[in-house]
Design a protein around this motif. Structure first.
Motif, PDB file in Angstrom:
ATOM      1  N   GLY A 118       0.812  -1.206   0.000  1.00 32.20           N
ATOM      2  CA  GLY A 118       0.000   0.000   0.000  1.00 32.20           C
ATOM      3  C   GLY A 118       0.851   1.265   0.000  1.00 32.20           C
ATOM      4  O   GLY A 118       2.069   1.220  -0.173  1.00 32.20           O
ATOM      5  N   THR A 119       0.207   2.395   0.204  1.00 29.05           N
ATOM      6  CA  THR A 119       0.898   3.683   0.144  1.00 29.05           C
ATOM      7  C   THR A 119       1.070   4.334   1.512  1.00 29.05           C
ATOM      8  O   THR A 119       1.656   5.410   1.608  1.00 29.05           O
ATOM      9  N   ASP A 120       0.555   3.716   2.561  1.00 29.73           N
ATOM     10  CA  ASP A 120       0.659   4.302   3.897  1.00 29.73           C
ATOM     11  C   ASP A 120       2.046   4.071   4.490  1.00 29.73           C
ATOM     12  O   ASP A 120       2.766   3.153   4.093  1.00 29.73           O
ATOM     13  N   GLN A 121       2.389   4.915   5.456  1.00 30.18           N
ATOM     14  CA  GLN A 121       3.618   4.697   6.207  1.00 30.18           C
ATOM     15  C   GLN A 121       3.392   3.574   7.219  1.00 30.18           C
ATOM     16  O   GLN A 121       2.379   3.547   7.919  1.00 30.18           O
ATOM     17  N   LEU A 122       4.346   2.663   7.274  1.00 22.15           N
ATOM     18  CA  LEU A 122       4.231   1.492   8.141  1.00 22.15           C
ATOM     19  C   LEU A 122       5.349   1.523   9.175  1.00 22.15           C
ATOM     20  O   LEU A 122       6.479   1.904   8.868  1.00 22.15           O
ATOM     21  N   GLY A 123       5.032   1.120  10.375  1.00 21.23           N
ATOM     22  CA  GLY A 123       6.036   1.112  11.434  1.00 21.23           C
ATOM     23  C   GLY A 123       5.683   0.111  12.513  1.00 21.23           C
ATOM     24  O   GLY A 123       4.597  -0.488  12.512  1.00 21.23           O
ATOM     25  N   VAL A 124       6.589  -0.079  13.429  1.00 23.19           N
ATOM     26  CA  VAL A 124       6.380  -1.002  14.544  1.00 23.19           C
ATOM     27  C   VAL A 124       6.533  -0.225  15.848  1.00 23.19           C
ATOM     28  O   VAL A 124       7.246   0.775  15.915  1.00 23.19           O
ATOM     29  N   THR A 125       5.847  -0.697  16.854  1.00 24.29           N
ATOM     30  CA  THR A 125       5.917  -0.042  18.163  1.00 24.29           C
ATOM     31  C   THR A 125       6.824  -0.789  19.132  1.00 24.29           C
ATOM     32  O   THR A 125       7.268  -0.218  20.130  1.00 24.29           O
ATOM     33  N   GLU A 126       7.092  -2.049  18.838  1.00 25.47           N
ATOM     34  CA  GLU A 126       7.967  -2.852  19.685  1.00 25.47           C
ATOM     35  C   GLU A 126       9.210  -3.232  18.895  1.00 25.47           C
ATOM     36  O   GLU A 126       9.127  -3.898  17.860  1.00 25.47           O
ATOM     37  N   TYR A 127      10.350  -2.816  19.400  1.00 22.19           N
ATOM     38  CA  TYR A 127      11.615  -3.119  18.742  1.00 22.19           C
ATOM     39  C   TYR A 127      12.726  -3.037  19.781  1.00 22.19           C
ATOM     40  O   TYR A 127      12.553  -2.431  20.847  1.00 22.19           O
ATOM     41  N   PRO A 128      13.871  -3.645  19.515  1.00 21.22           N
ATOM     42  CA  PRO A 128      14.964  -3.648  20.501  1.00 21.22           C
ATOM     43  C   PRO A 128      15.454  -2.230  20.795  1.00 21.22           C
ATOM     44  O   PRO A 128      15.416  -1.349  19.936  1.00 21.22           O
ATOM     45  N   PHE A 129      15.895  -2.023  22.006  1.00 22.15           N
ATOM     46  CA  PHE A 129      16.495  -0.744  22.411  1.00 22.15           C
ATOM     47  C   PHE A 129      15.535   0.424  22.156  1.00 22.15           C
ATOM     48  O   PHE A 129      15.918   1.453  21.598  1.00 22.15           O
ATOM     49  N   SER A 130      14.288   0.234  22.555  1.00 23.99           N
ATOM     50  CA  SER A 130      13.268   1.253  22.273  1.00 23.99           C
ATOM     51  C   SER A 130      13.214   2.368  23.313  1.00 23.99           C
ATOM     52  O   SER A 130      12.421   3.299  23.180  1.00 23.99           O
ATOM     53  N   GLY A 131      14.057   2.291  24.309  1.00 26.87           N
ATOM     54  CA  GLY A 131      14.045   3.308  25.356  1.00 26.87           C
ATOM     55  C   GLY A 131      14.883   4.517  24.999  1.00 26.87           C
ATOM     56  O   GLY A 131      15.139   4.808  23.822  1.00 26.87           O
ATOM     57  N   SER A 132      15.301   5.239  25.996  1.00 24.77           N
ATOM     58  CA  SER A 132      16.126   6.433  25.786  1.00 24.77           C
ATOM     59  C   SER A 132      17.107   6.568  26.941  1.00 24.77           C
ATOM     60  O   SER A 132      16.918   5.990  28.013  1.00 24.77           O
ATOM     61  N   VAL A 133      18.161   7.315  26.689  1.00 24.69           N
ATOM     62  CA  VAL A 133      19.169   7.569  27.718  1.00 24.69           C
ATOM     63  C   VAL A 133      19.393   9.081  27.811  1.00 24.69           C
ATOM     64  O   VAL A 133      19.097   9.825  26.871  1.00 24.69           O
ATOM     65  N   GLU A 134      19.908   9.512  28.946  1.00 20.49           N
ATOM     66  CA  GLU A 134      20.218  10.923  29.126  1.00 20.49           C
ATOM     67  C   GLU A 134      21.711  11.147  28.884  1.00 20.49           C
ATOM     68  O   GLU A 134      22.559  10.493  29.492  1.00 20.49           O
ATOM     69  N   ILE A 135      22.025  12.038  27.951  1.00 21.91           N
ATOM     70  CA  ILE A 135      23.406  12.337  27.605  1.00 21.91           C
ATOM     71  C   ILE A 135      23.631  13.834  27.759  1.00 21.91           C
ATOM     72  O   ILE A 135      23.046  14.642  27.027  1.00 21.91           O
ATOM     73  N   LEU A 136      24.442  14.201  28.728  1.00 24.18           N
ATOM     74  CA  LEU A 136      24.747  15.608  28.988  1.00 24.18           C
ATOM     75  C   LEU A 136      23.481  16.453  29.101  1.00 24.18           C
ATOM     76  O   LEU A 136      23.376  17.553  28.563  1.00 24.18           O
ATOM     77  N   GLY A 137      22.500  15.902  29.805  1.00 18.37           N
ATOM     78  CA  GLY A 137      21.253  16.626  30.020  1.00 18.37           C
ATOM     79  C   GLY A 137      20.255  16.527  28.885  1.00 18.37           C
ATOM     80  O   GLY A 137      19.157  17.098  28.976  1.00 18.37           O
ATOM     81  N   GLN A 138      20.588  15.801  27.813  1.00 12.33           N
ATOM     82  CA  GLN A 138      19.697  15.639  26.667  1.00 12.33           C
ATOM     83  C   GLN A 138      19.194  14.201  26.607  1.00 12.33           C
ATOM     84  O   GLN A 138      19.957  13.256  26.819  1.00 12.33           O
ATOM     85  N   ILE A 139      17.903  14.032  26.319  1.00 14.88           N
ATOM     86  CA  ILE A 139      17.327  12.708  26.158  1.00 14.88           C
ATOM     87  C   ILE A 139      17.569  12.234  24.730  1.00 14.88           C
ATOM     88  O   ILE A 139      17.241  12.943  23.769  1.00 14.88           O
ATOM     89  N   TYR A 140      18.161  11.036  24.611  1.00 19.53           N
ATOM     90  CA  TYR A 140      18.498  10.540  23.272  1.00 19.53           C
ATOM     91  C   TYR A 140      18.004   9.103  23.115  1.00 19.53           C
ATOM     92  O   TYR A 140      18.183   8.278  24.022  1.00 19.53           O
ATOM     93  N   PRO A 141      17.373   8.783  21.962  1.00 20.35           N
ATOM     94  CA  PRO A 141      16.848   7.423  21.757  1.00 20.35           C
ATOM     95  C   PRO A 141      17.962   6.382  21.729  1.00 20.35           C
ATOM     96  O   PRO A 141      18.958   6.532  21.020  1.00 20.35           O
ATOM     97  N   THR A 142      17.771   5.313  22.488  1.00 17.40           N
ATOM     98  CA  THR A 142      18.762   4.244  22.532  1.00 17.40           C
ATOM     99  C   THR A 142      18.884   3.553  21.183  1.00 17.40           C
ATOM    100  O   THR A 142      19.971   3.084  20.811  1.00 17.40           O
ATOM    101  N   TYR A 143      17.789   3.495  20.436  1.00 18.70           N
ATOM    102  CA  TYR A 143      17.818   2.782  19.157  1.00 18.70           C
ATOM    103  C   TYR A 143      18.789   3.438  18.178  1.00 18.70           C
ATOM    104  O   TYR A 143      19.424   2.748  17.377  1.00 18.70           O
ATOM    105  N   ARG A 144      18.904   4.742  18.242  1.00 18.10           N
ATOM    106  CA  ARG A 144      19.844   5.418  17.342  1.00 18.10           C
ATOM    107  C   ARG A 144      21.292   5.077  17.703  1.00 18.10           C
ATOM    108  O   ARG A 144      22.149   5.006  16.823  1.00 18.10           O
TER     109      ARG A 144
END
Length: 289
Positions: A118-144
């Protein structure tokens, strides 16, 4: 903002994350260019196929780890069919026919993707490392961070493959002089085929890895194709080191350009391309011109 060390560190991480995705795409493309003299504009469509196939594998098999494993295989199989039916016949047809046919293949693959997903955007809500970490006061996604680490691991494996294995020696010899390598007993045709399949698998892996972070849609490979081509030209044909250097330069330019000069981010990328080509017309680290 400019004095915030956390802001700068996050932008550097964003650059690295984009660079690793570009590296996965550009490595296969640059070696195909350098080894086969083949202009494959449909490489970005294989990236989109990897993302969409990854979505299906994640939904049907219950997780992204299956997608990471199976998407490269699925895209590699599609690449094998394309090689046997089109690519091998076009290798000696000249760059103009290669460009025209693979450009048309972009639309064929795009329509096929729209038919199945189809033409819609597709994504998942459950994936590894889906949380986030704090780096120098900034919240950054763990998946990245996971994308960055995965890209570095793949680069290390490819470097070992090209520099310390028989296949790598055959690839380097074929890039330097395919005719002489063939006379020395290297099966150049088989090497072409294996390298093309590796490039397709890496494109599929890049798509599967990018899907949780950016979602998947038919034709998403078109947007990434031009920056990837710029990476290949900047880094130099057939060069793994060039692919890494080009990915880092282009990703940094795009990331910081979108932060400070959003209207001119694309222009900055082409300006960098022009500067590099004026200084080094063959790219930064070309295996051959």
């Amino acid at each position: 903002m400019l004095t915030d060390s956390g802001f700068w560190f996050v932008q550097i991480l964003n650059s690295l994350q984009l660079a690793m995705l570009m590296l996965l795409l550009s490595v296969g493309l640059t070696v195909i260019f350098g080894l086969m003299n083949f202009v494959n504009l449909a490489h970005g469509s294989l990236y989109a196929l990897g993302a969409l196939a990854g979505y299906s594998f994640a939904k049907t098999l219950g997780g992204m780890w299956a997608a990471y494993l199976l998407s490269p295989i699925a895209v590699m199989l599609v690449g094998a069919v394309l090689y046997v039916t089109l690519i091998d016949r076009l290798r000696r047809a000249g760059p103009m026919k290669q460009v025209l046919v693979t450009f048309g293949l972009i639309f064929v693959l795009m329509d096929a993707q729209r038919y199945f997903w189809g033409t819609d955007q597709l994504g998942v809500t459950e994936y590894p490392f889906s949380g986030s970490v704090e780096i120098l006061g900034q919240i950054y996604p763990t998946y990245r961070l996971f994308i960055i680490v995965l890209g570095l691991i793949v680069f290390g494996l490819l470097y070992f493959l090209l520099e310390h294995t028989k296949l790598g020696a055959e690839v380097r010899a074929s890039v330097d002089d395919a005719e002489t390598a063939s006379c020395l007993g290297v099966n150049v045709e088989r090497t072409f085929f294996v390298v093309f399949l590796i490039g397709c698998a890496l494109a599929g892996l890049a798509g599967a890895v990018a899907m949780p972070a950016f979602s998947a849609e038919a034709g998403m490979g078109v947007a990434i194709l031009v920056p990837t081509l710029v990476v290949v030209v900047v880094g130099g044909l057939g060069s793994l080191t060039g692919a890494l250097a080009g990915s880092l330069l282009i990703a940094t330019t795009l990331t910081f350009g979108q932060v400070f000069f959003p209207e001119f981010a694309g222009v900055l990328m082409y300006a960098l391309l022009v500067v590099v080509l004026l200084i080094r017309p063959s790219g930064l680290f070309p295996v051959r011109s």
